[in-house]
Design a protein around this motif. Structure first.
Motif, PDB file in Angstrom:
ATOM      1  N   ARG A  85       0.846  -1.204   0.000  1.00 53.90           N
ATOM      2  CA  ARG A  85       0.000   0.000   0.000  1.00 53.90           C
ATOM      3  C   ARG A  85       0.878   1.249   0.000  1.00 53.90           C
ATOM      4  O   ARG A  85       0.611   2.202  -0.745  1.00 53.90           O
ATOM      5  N   ARG A  86       1.922   1.247   0.834  1.00 59.86           N
ATOM      6  CA  ARG A  86       2.834   2.402   0.860  1.00 59.86           C
ATOM      7  C   ARG A  86       3.546   2.561  -0.481  1.00 59.86           C
ATOM      8  O   ARG A  86       3.702   3.689  -0.971  1.00 59.86           O
ATOM      9  N   LEU A  87       3.947   1.466  -1.085  1.00 60.40           N
ATOM     10  CA  LEU A  87       4.621   1.523  -2.388  1.00 60.40           C
ATOM     11  C   LEU A  87       3.684   2.073  -3.452  1.00 60.40           C
ATOM     12  O   LEU A  87       4.070   2.940  -4.246  1.00 60.40           O
ATOM     13  N   ARG A  88       2.428   1.600  -3.486  1.00 57.63           N
ATOM     14  CA  ARG A  88       1.456   2.118  -4.466  1.00 57.63           C
ATOM     15  C   ARG A  88       1.229   3.609  -4.275  1.00 57.63           C
ATOM     16  O   ARG A  88       1.150   4.365  -5.243  1.00 57.63           O
ATOM     17  N   LEU A  89       1.157   4.046  -3.033  1.00 58.18           N
ATOM     18  CA  LEU A  89       0.970   5.464  -2.747  1.00 58.18           C
ATOM     19  C   LEU A  89       2.149   6.277  -3.275  1.00 58.18           C
ATOM     20  O   LEU A  89       1.954   7.314  -3.909  1.00 58.18           O
ATOM     21  N   ARG A  90       3.359   5.803  -3.030  1.00 58.65           N
ATOM     22  CA  ARG A  90       4.541   6.503  -3.545  1.00 58.65           C
ATOM     23  C   ARG A  90       4.551   6.546  -5.067  1.00 58.65           C
ATOM     24  O   ARG A  90       4.882   7.567  -5.681  1.00 58.65           O
ATOM     25  N   LEU A  91       4.174   5.437  -5.691  1.00 61.52           N
ATOM     26  CA  LEU A  91       4.134   5.389  -7.158  1.00 61.52           C
ATOM     27  C   LEU A  91       3.072   6.339  -7.706  1.00 61.52           C
ATOM     28  O   LEU A  91       3.301   7.021  -8.704  1.00 61.52           O
ATOM     29  N   GLU A  92       1.915   6.384  -7.052  1.00 57.59           N
ATOM     30  CA  GLU A  92       0.847   7.303  -7.483  1.00 57.59           C
ATOM     31  C   GLU A  92       1.297   8.747  -7.357  1.00 57.59           C
ATOM     32  O   GLU A  92       1.049   9.558  -8.254  1.00 57.59           O
ATOM     33  N   ARG A  93       1.947   9.070  -6.249  1.00 51.59           N
ATOM     34  CA  ARG A  93       2.430  10.430  -6.050  1.00 51.59           C
ATOM     35  C   ARG A  93       3.494  10.809  -7.072  1.00 51.59           C
ATOM     36  O   ARG A  93       3.611  11.972  -7.447  1.00 51.59           O
ATOM     37  N   ALA A  94       4.271   9.804  -7.510  1.00 50.35           N
ATOM     38  CA  ALA A  94       5.314  10.061  -8.507  1.00 50.35           C
ATOM     39  C   ALA A  94       4.745  10.066  -9.926  1.00 50.35           C
ATOM     40  O   ALA A  94       5.473  10.365 -10.871  1.00 50.35           O
ATOM     41  N   GLY A  95       3.471   9.713 -10.055  1.00 46.11           N
ATOM     42  CA  GLY A  95       2.836   9.724 -11.374  1.00 46.11           C
ATOM     43  C   GLY A  95       3.178   8.520 -12.222  1.00 46.11           C
ATOM     44  O   GLY A  95       3.070   8.563 -13.438  1.00 46.11           O
ATOM     45  N   VAL A  96       3.568   7.430 -11.577  1.00 47.98           N
ATOM     46  CA  VAL A  96       3.921   6.207 -12.316  1.00 47.98           C
ATOM     47  C   VAL A  96       2.727   5.332 -12.437  1.00 47.98           C
ATOM     48  O   VAL A  96       1.936   5.178 -11.580  1.00 47.98           O
TER      49      VAL A  96
END
Length: 96
Positions: A85-96
């Motif tokens: 969940r934390r990884l998905r959040l970071r990826l979403e914030r990075a626009g990936v």
């Protein structure tokens, strides 16, 4: 690093699960990878699963699949549900 599969999403194709035939966990106790809860696990249980994942030849496709599909349960690619969940959040914030 998560594999960039935006081209598959754009084409509407679903990532193949052929990699599962080569997973190191396929001969392991499923309870190691799918405990009822991650909270209060006996010391070392998640570490044992992570060690199996670390030596797995398909760790990256496994992690990629779990992140892309939002897999809510189990240890996938050496990560717990909370870690994904934390990884998905970071990826979403990075626009990936």
């Amino acid at each position: 690093m998560i594999i960039d599969r935006r081209h598959e999403a754009a084409s509407g194709s679903t990532p193949s699960l052929g990699w599962t035939a080569h997973a190191a966990c396929s001969t392991s106790d499923p309870d190691l990878f799918f405990p009822l809860t991650w909270e209060g696990l006996p010391a070392g249980r998640s570490d044992t699963a992570r060690l199996i994942c670390l030596g797995c030849p398909v760790r990256l496709p496994c992690l990629t699949w779990a992140v892309e599909t939002g897999e809510p349960d189990g240890m996938w690619g050496g990560t717990t549900p909370a870690e994904r969940r934390r990884l998905r959040l970071r990826l979403e914030r990075a626009g990936v």
